[in-house]
Design a protein around this motif. Structure first.
Motif, short mmCIF file in Angstrom:
data_model
loop_
_atom_site.label_atom_id
_atom_site.label_comp_id
_atom_site.label_asym_id
_atom_site.label_seq_id
_atom_site.Cartn_x
_atom_site.Cartn_y
_atom_site.Cartn_z
N ALA A 1 -25.23 0.91 -45.65
CA ALA A 1 -24.54 -0.17 -46.35
C ALA A 1 -23.05 0.12 -46.40
N VAL A 2 -22.29 -0.90 -46.78
CA VAL A 2 -20.87 -0.76 -47.06
C VAL A 2 -20.71 -1.00 -48.56
N GLU A 3 -20.25 0.04 -49.26
CA GLU A 3 -20.11 -0.01 -50.71
C GLU A 3 -18.68 -0.39 -51.08
N ARG A 4 -18.56 -1.28 -52.05
CA ARG A 4 -17.25 -1.67 -52.57
C ARG A 4 -17.02 -1.01 -53.93
N GLN A 5 -15.93 -0.27 -54.04
CA GLN A 5 -15.52 0.28 -55.33
C GLN A 5 -14.04 -0.01 -55.51
N GLY A 6 -13.75 -1.02 -56.32
CA GLY A 6 -12.37 -1.46 -56.47
C GLY A 6 -11.84 -2.00 -55.15
N GLY A 7 -10.69 -1.50 -54.73
CA GLY A 7 -10.09 -1.95 -53.49
C GLY A 7 -10.50 -1.14 -52.28
N THR A 8 -11.42 -0.20 -52.44
CA THR A 8 -11.81 0.69 -51.35
C THR A 8 -13.27 0.46 -50.97
N LEU A 9 -13.54 0.52 -49.66
CA LEU A 9 -14.89 0.41 -49.14
C LEU A 9 -15.34 1.78 -48.64
N TYR A 10 -16.62 2.06 -48.80
CA TYR A 10 -17.22 3.29 -48.29
C TYR A 10 -18.44 2.95 -47.45
N CYS A 11 -18.60 3.63 -46.34
CA CYS A 11 -19.83 3.55 -45.57
C CYS A 11 -20.83 4.50 -46.21
N VAL A 12 -22.01 4.00 -46.58
CA VAL A 12 -22.95 4.80 -47.36
C VAL A 12 -24.36 4.72 -46.78
N ALA A 13 -25.16 5.71 -47.14
CA ALA A 13 -26.61 5.67 -46.95
C ALA A 13 -27.23 5.64 -48.33
N GLY B 1 -30.22 7.35 -55.13
CA GLY B 1 -28.87 7.90 -54.95
C GLY B 1 -28.28 7.47 -53.62
N LEU B 2 -27.07 7.98 -53.34
CA LEU B 2 -26.40 7.61 -52.10
C LEU B 2 -25.63 8.79 -51.51
N HIS B 3 -25.33 8.63 -50.26
CA HIS B 3 -24.41 9.54 -49.55
C HIS B 3 -23.27 8.70 -49.01
N LEU C 1 -23.82 14.49 -51.45
CA LEU C 1 -24.51 15.13 -50.32
C LEU C 1 -25.96 15.42 -50.72
N PRO C 2 -26.72 14.41 -51.09
CA PRO C 2 -28.05 14.68 -51.63
C PRO C 2 -29.07 15.03 -50.56
N ARG D 1 -38.36 16.82 -47.76
CA ARG D 1 -37.01 16.70 -48.28
C ARG D 1 -36.18 15.88 -47.29
N LEU D 2 -35.66 14.74 -47.78
CA LEU D 2 -34.91 13.80 -46.95
C LEU D 2 -33.41 13.99 -47.14
N GLY D 3 -32.67 13.96 -46.04
CA GLY D 3 -31.22 13.94 -46.09
C GLY D 3 -30.70 12.96 -45.07
N ALA D 4 -29.40 12.64 -45.15
CA ALA D 4 -28.83 11.66 -44.23
C ALA D 4 -27.44 12.07 -43.79
N ALA D 5 -27.16 11.85 -42.52
CA ALA D 5 -25.82 11.98 -41.94
C ALA D 5 -25.56 10.69 -41.18
N ILE D 6 -24.40 10.08 -41.41
CA ILE D 6 -24.11 8.76 -40.87
C ILE D 6 -23.28 8.89 -39.60
N CYS D 7 -23.82 8.39 -38.51
CA CYS D 7 -23.12 8.31 -37.23
C CYS D 7 -22.44 9.64 -36.87
N TRP D 8 -21.10 9.64 -36.70
CA TRP D 8 -20.46 10.83 -36.16
C TRP D 8 -20.36 11.99 -37.13
N GLU D 9 -20.81 11.82 -38.37
CA GLU D 9 -21.00 12.99 -39.23
C GLU D 9 -21.97 13.97 -38.59
#
Length: 304
Positions: free
Chosen positions: A105-117, A127-129, A150-151, A159-167
């Motif tokens: 997803a793309v998270e909106r927090q104020g004026g900033t966007l974050y790419c999240v899992a 939770g999210l990463h 970094l959950p 135990r599940l973890g996530a790394a997004i694209c080029w991470e």
């Protein structure tokens, strides 16, 4: 023998249409659970909020335009808040189905966007990463995450973890996740190159974990009408989703040139079998020579 059925979804959602994207995500999670029997389901990077492949937002070095700012406003409006109604809706679906899901997803927090899992389970939202390092032009769209998201989620079975694209290319990030005991590595992405397949097999082999890579499949006709060209069949993101075993064997995929759902039965005993001769943060670590320090504190711009 403990078996877990996992699925990766290869699809795209309408850009700038969050209600439609949410409806599609809900439907795909239901399909993966009911048709494929999946207990863990992974959706691609930026599925909610959208991945604006091919758009440049009228940016050149030292220059922005009114048209580019308006395009970003539309993108900002399509992002979701966490917590928020979209998160609540997906949490209701995973509670109903009794499954775990990882949704880009793309998270909106104020004026900033974050790419999240986003992580969901039978109890709802977990939770999210936030993506630590947006790549190339992504940096003018998305902010950087910090070490506080970094959950690794203990489902009771794995135990599940996530790394997004080029991470997935960040060695110290991978080492951190291995140290947290990740057993099912979820990789939401939009990287459709052949090289990506090699990276997914490498991470499975290096981390001795299952890897679930979910990519988008997007044609130009999937963009809003005002952003299309005459070449409607042109593929912007070509897929390549796959599931890999802890010894680097491909269990499903790669899926190319179409949307779809891949599923595989994961023999969880394969994790211990694979770590018999290699544990990146255990008997193969050489802690007397190498060490890694990870700062997991939240980095707020203002503290009161």
């Amino acid at each position: 023998m403990a078996i877990l059925t996992a699925a990766v979804v290869q699809a795209s959602a309408p850009l700038f249409d969050t209600p439609a994207a949410l409806s599609r995500a809900e439907g795909l999670i239901r399909e993966a659970a009911r048709t494929n029997g999946a207990q863990v389901i992974v959706l691609p990077e930026a599925f909610l909020g959208g991945y604006p492949k091919g758009l440049d937002f009228d940016i050149t070095v030292g220059r922005r335009t009114d048209a580019g700012r308006e395009l970003f406003r539309r993108y900002h409006a399509a992002a979701i808040e966490v917590p928020g109604p979209e998160v609540q809706a997906l949490a209701a679906v995973t509670r109903e189905l009794g499954v775990h899901a990882v949704v880009g997803a793309v998270e909106r927090q104020g004026g900033t966007l974050y790419c999240v899992a986003l992580f969901f389970g039978p109890t709802g939202y977990l939770g999210l990463h936030r993506k630590l390092m947006p790549t190339a032009a992504e940096r003018y769209l998305w902010g950087q995450g910090d070490g506080s998201t970094l959950p690794v989620i203990d489902t009771g079975a794995v135990r599940l973890g996530a790394a997004i694209c080029w991470e997935n290319y960040m060695p110290l990030f991978r080492t951190t996740m291995y140290a947290k005991g990740v057993e099912v590595w979820c990789a939401p992405t939009v990287d459709d190159r052949d090289q990506w397949q090699a990276s997914m097999r490498h991470i499975a082999l290096e981390g001795r974990c299952f890897v679930l890579s979910a990519n988008q499949f997007l044609r130009r006709d999937g963009l809003p009408a005002d952003l299309r060209t005459d070449d409607m069949d042109h593929v912007l993101i070509g897929g390549g989703s796959m599931i890999v075993s802890p010894l680097g064997h491909v269990l499903a995929g790669p899926l190319r040139e179409c949307e779809g759902i891949l599923a595989a039965d994961l023999d969880l005993d394969d994790i211990a079998r694979a770590r018999f001769d290699f544990d990146a943060v255990g008997h193969y670590a050489r802690a007397d020579v190498f060490s890694l320090s990870v700062d997991e504190s939240p980095r707020a711009a203002v503290r009161f």
